[in-house]
Design a protein around this motif. Structure first.
Motif, PDB file in Angstrom:
ATOM      1  N   GLY A   1      19.246  69.861  12.065  1.00 45.26           N
ATOM      2  CA  GLY A   1      18.155  70.493  11.311  1.00 45.26           C
ATOM      3  C   GLY A   1      16.809  70.330  11.977  1.00 45.26           C
ATOM      4  N   ARG A   2      16.793  70.014  13.255  1.00 39.50           N
ATOM      5  CA  ARG A   2      15.508  69.840  13.924  1.00 39.50           C
ATOM      6  C   ARG A   2      15.521  70.273  15.388  1.00 39.50           C
ATOM      7  NH1 ARG A   2      11.687  70.763  15.810  1.00 39.50           N
ATOM      8  NH2 ARG A   2      10.158  69.402  16.769  1.00 39.50           N
ATOM      9  N   ARG A   3      16.577  69.855  16.142  1.00 41.64           N
ATOM     10  CA  ARG A   3      16.592  70.152  17.582  1.00 41.64           C
ATOM     11  C   ARG A   3      17.919  70.773  17.985  1.00 41.64           C
ATOM     12  NH1 ARG A   3      12.642  68.648  20.334  1.00 41.64           N
ATOM     13  NH2 ARG A   3      11.168  67.069  19.645  1.00 41.64           N
TER      14      ARG A   3
ATOM     15  N   GLN B   1      14.102  70.972   0.843  1.00 39.53           N
ATOM     16  CA  GLN B   1      14.591  69.700   1.425  1.00 39.53           C
ATOM     17  C   GLN B   1      14.896  69.819   2.914  1.00 39.53           C
ATOM     18  OE1 GLN B   1      15.882  71.428  -0.999  1.00 39.53           O
ATOM     19  NE2 GLN B   1      18.099  71.596  -0.905  1.00 39.53           N
ATOM     20  N   MET B   2      14.762  71.023   3.471  1.00 37.14           N
ATOM     21  CA  MET B   2      14.908  71.191   4.920  1.00 37.14           C
ATOM     22  C   MET B   2      13.918  70.315   5.688  1.00 37.14           C
ATOM     23  SD  MET B   2      12.843  74.724   5.590  1.00 37.14           S
ATOM     24  CE  MET B   2      13.600  75.624   4.278  1.00 37.14           C
ATOM     25  N   ILE B   3      12.871  69.877   4.985  1.00 38.76           N
ATOM     26  CA  ILE B   3      11.823  69.093   5.642  1.00 38.76           C
ATOM     27  C   ILE B   3      12.270  67.626   5.842  1.00 38.76           C
ATOM     28  CG2 ILE B   3      10.535  68.311   3.585  1.00 38.76           C
ATOM     29  CD1 ILE B   3       8.990  69.908   6.658  1.00 38.76           C
ATOM     30  N   ILE B   4      13.291  67.217   5.078  1.00 35.86           N
ATOM     31  CA  ILE B   4      13.660  65.794   5.081  1.00 35.86           C
ATOM     32  C   ILE B   4      14.099  65.270   6.462  1.00 35.86           C
ATOM     33  CG2 ILE B   4      15.271  64.072   4.069  1.00 35.86           C
ATOM     34  CD1 ILE B   4      14.914  65.694   1.416  1.00 35.86           C
TER      35      ILE B   4
ATOM     36  N   VAL C   1       5.805  65.609  11.086  1.00 33.60           N
ATOM     37  CA  VAL C   1       5.152  66.006   9.832  1.00 33.60           C
ATOM     38  C   VAL C   1       3.663  65.682   9.929  1.00 33.60           C
ATOM     39  CG1 VAL C   1       4.976  65.516   7.351  1.00 33.60           C
ATOM     40  CG2 VAL C   1       7.230  65.721   8.429  1.00 33.60           C
ATOM     41  N   LYS C   2       3.374  64.491  10.432  1.00 37.61           N
ATOM     42  CA  LYS C   2       1.965  64.074  10.555  1.00 37.61           C
ATOM     43  C   LYS C   2       1.207  65.017  11.486  1.00 37.61           C
ATOM     44  CE  LYS C   2      -1.378  61.479  12.681  1.00 37.61           C
ATOM     45  NZ  LYS C   2      -1.871  61.482  14.047  1.00 37.61           N
ATOM     46  N   ALA C   3       1.830  65.382  12.622  1.00 34.34           N
ATOM     47  CA  ALA C   3       1.126  66.243  13.595  1.00 34.34           C
ATOM     48  C   ALA C   3       0.737  67.565  12.932  1.00 34.34           C
ATOM     49  CB  ALA C   3       2.004  66.484  14.812  1.00 34.34           C
ATOM     50  N   GLU C   4       1.643  68.144  12.139  1.00 29.50           N
ATOM     51  CA  GLU C   4       1.324  69.417  11.479  1.00 29.50           C
ATOM     52  C   GLU C   4       0.306  69.215  10.360  1.00 29.50           C
ATOM     53  OE1 GLU C   4       2.201  72.332  12.676  1.00 29.50           O
ATOM     54  OE2 GLU C   4       3.425  71.365  14.214  1.00 29.50           O
ATOM     55  N   PHE C   5       0.521  68.150   9.550  1.00 28.34           N
ATOM     56  CA  PHE C   5      -0.412  67.878   8.453  1.00 28.34           C
ATOM     57  C   PHE C   5      -1.825  67.660   9.002  1.00 28.34           C
ATOM     58  CE2 PHE C   5      -2.597  64.570   5.917  1.00 28.34           C
ATOM     59  CZ  PHE C   5      -2.853  65.332   4.789  1.00 28.34           C
TER      60      PHE C   5
ATOM     61  N   ASP D   1      15.748  74.451  12.072  1.00 25.12           N
ATOM     62  CA  ASP D   1      14.653  73.505  12.310  1.00 25.12           C
ATOM     63  C   ASP D   1      13.681  73.542  11.131  1.00 25.12           C
ATOM     64  OD1 ASP D   1      12.485  72.072  13.157  1.00 25.12           O
ATOM     65  OD2 ASP D   1      12.048  73.298  14.924  1.00 25.12           O
ATOM     66  N   GLY D   2      13.744  72.489  10.293  1.00 26.87           N
ATOM     67  CA  GLY D   2      12.917  72.435   9.087  1.00 26.87           C
ATOM     68  C   GLY D   2      11.432  72.338   9.374  1.00 26.87           C
ATOM     69  N   LEU D   3      11.083  71.893  10.587  1.00 22.48           N
ATOM     70  CA  LEU D   3       9.658  71.776  10.927  1.00 22.48           C
ATOM     71  C   LEU D   3       8.971  73.139  10.864  1.00 22.48           C
ATOM     72  CD1 LEU D   3       7.358  69.916  12.039  1.00 22.48           C
ATOM     73  CD2 LEU D   3       8.005  70.682  14.318  1.00 22.48           C
ATOM     74  N   ARG D   4       9.758  74.217  11.056  1.00 22.36           N
ATOM     75  CA  ARG D   4       9.151  75.551  11.095  1.00 22.36           C
ATOM     76  C   ARG D   4       8.446  75.884   9.776  1.00 22.36           C
ATOM     77  NH1 ARG D   4      14.427  77.896  14.248  1.00 22.36           N
ATOM     78  NH2 ARG D   4      13.854  77.033  16.275  1.00 22.36           N
TER      79      ARG D   4
END
Ligand code: ATP
Ligand code: MG
Length: 476
Positions: A100-102, A194-197, A204-208, A163-166
């Motif tokens: 779910g990420r890479r 919950q894809m973000i989990i 998450v911090k970099a985007e926030f 990729d939940g980061l999207r």
């Protein structure tokens, strides 16, 4: 500006033309991709270039000296060329995504169209040939740029499952560019927040952090609330929704905080002030009490808000210095100056806040004030207080122990041994000088230090209390 959808060719900066001719001389093709193309088509200046081409990382390392293997697992290296850092990624397709990420694997390709397929949004999936500048746009990115729309390349649900980061990237671009999020993408996020989990806290911090640094952080944060992502990433902020504070305020605590944060962003305030504006009232839900006359009170919410701010920023892996500065601003945001404050009260305030934090705290006060009614605070807000601080400091700037007319060494020479007791004595001397700057002479301070030292040796609790005092204490 020409409508983006009509642009078929862009002017390529000379440096990129030079780089491309070096690749070409080695029989390799290279394209400009990513944010640089998007921003150029929007008519924005851009100096952060991402390139993609058919050269393998080892080819790039052979062609250019001093290449840094920044993401070699995914085919990315960084070239240093004429003081610019330029990322070069080998054209690739991604294998399956099981975490779910890479991608589990990547495969190099020589087709730019195949490479663009793996990119997140149509606005980020436009390439430009180098050196001549022709636009390659298989997914309608230019039309979406014109429509101010963030839309996935391909089926949104599939791309988010990969990729939940999207999801967070979409919100971030909404805030940075002032774009809307396409309906299909919004529904896909809402169906499975919950894809973000599985996404790491660092990402998450970099985007926030980019959201808070953007022109309008509330765009992303409101989307996050609507899609159920805020509940997973920043539940403390979501708790502020519906917490009414009628009286001085027009809005609930969440809307107030978003308005304050947007104001800080719009005014160009630094990142810690923007974060403090967003979090300064997160302690309100837990401290809310309905007082007399149906007015809500939030006693000491600033202390709890500071603790919660620290917990959120620690969870997001912010560096300690940023956490402490933000939490400090949050804790101090409730100062209530009136011109009846004594000079010593002003000095104590400056000492507690720190001279270096005054501008940030006054910026936070403006942002907070904007958030109350959604109207521009008067230009003179806090001006009286600022002037007063300036005049009090001009009269004598003893704010810390190092400003005292005596040092630890002086006290030692006067027979007071170093250690914890001396520390307490120096603090008491500072308190006395804050109260009365006239006290800041070596003679007076040494005399006071000696008195305090004697008292330390015979603590009050071991001395018999005078009868009158004893009675008082017992009555209490
Ligand atoms: P900026 O650098 O201004 O933040 P950007 O669009 O260049 O924005 P980067 O993170 O530098 O964003 O990524 C470069 C490009 O790589 C993006 O434009 C996009 O095409 C692609 N990309 C980056 N991250 C992802 C992802 N998680 N999924 C798919 N494609 C991505
Ligand atoms: Mg980029």
């Amino acid at each position: 500006m020409h409508p983006a959808s009509k642009i078929n060719r862009i002017a390529v900066p000379p440096l990129l033309r030079e780089l491309a001719s070096i690749f070409n001389a080695h029989g390799k093709q290279v394209f400009l991709v990513g944010g640089a193309v998007r921003d150029t088509l929007r008519g924005e200046k851009c100096a952060d270039w991402d390139l993609a081409g058919d050269a393998l990382p080892e080819d790039v390392m052979r062609i250019f000296p001093g290449v840094i293997p920044t993401g070699i697992k995914h085919g990315t290296v960084t070239i240093r060329y004429k003081k610019h850092s330029i990322e070069v990624t080998t054209l690739r397709t991604d294998g399956d995504y099981s975490d779910g990420r890479r991608p589990d694997s990547i495969h190099y390709t020589s087709s730019i169209e195949e490479d663009l397929c793996r990119r997140d949004f149509s606005i980020n999936a436009v390439a430009v040939t180098l050196p001549d500048g022709y636009v390659i746009d298989p997914f309608g990115g230019r039309v979406d740029i014109e429509k101010n729309l963030i839309r996935c390349v391909g089926r949104a649900a599939d791309r988010l499952n990969e990729d939940g980061l999207r999801a967070l990237r979409a919100f971030r671009f909404a805030s940075q560019l002032g774009f809307d999020i396409d309906g299909e993408l919004l529904s896909a996020i809402t169906e499975r927040p919950q894809m973000i989990i599985p996404v790491s806290m660092e990402r998450v911090k970099a985007e926030f952090d980019k959201i808070v640094a953007s022109k309008k952080p509330s765009s992303a944060l409101l989307y996050m609330e609507r899609c159920g992502i805020l509940k997973l990433v920043l539940p403390e902020l979501l708790n502020c929704r519906g917490v009414e504070q009628k009286g001085y305020h027009r809005f609930d605590v969440l809307t107030h905080s978003l308005l304050a944060c947007d104001y800080a962003a719009r005014s160009g305030y630094k990142q810690t002030v923007r974060l403090a504006a967003l979090f300064h009232d997160v302690g309100k839900p837990a401290t809310a009490k309905l007082g007399d006359g149906g007015v809500w009170t939030f006693h000491s919410h600033e202390t709890l808000s500071a603790d919660i701010t620290r917990a959120i920023m620690t969870r997001l892996r912010y560096p300690n210095a940023g956490i402490e500065e933000t939490a400090h601003l949050v804790r101090e945001h409730m100062f209530n100056y009136t011109n009846s404050w004594s000079a010593s009260a002003v000095r104590r305030f400056v000492r507690r806040v720190g001279e270096e934090n005054l501008t940030a705290l006054f910026d936070l006060r403006r942002a907070d004030s904007f958030g109350m009614l959604g109207t521009e605070p008067p230009p003179e807000l806090s001006l009286d207080f600022r002037n007063r601080i300036d005049s009090v400091l001009a009269a004598g700037r003893v704010l810390s122990r190092k400003d005292l007319a005596v040092s630890g060494r002086d006290l030692m020479e006067a027979g007071i041994p170093g250690g914890e007791k001396m520390g307490r004595i120096l603090n008491s001397l500072l308190e006395a000088v804050l109260e009365d700057p006239e006290m800041n002479s070596k003679e007076k301070l040494l005399e006071m230090a000696n008195r305090l030292f004697c008292r330390c040796h015979f603590p009050l609790s071991t001395l018999p209390l005078p009868a009158a005092l004893r009675q008082n204490t017992e009555e209490r």
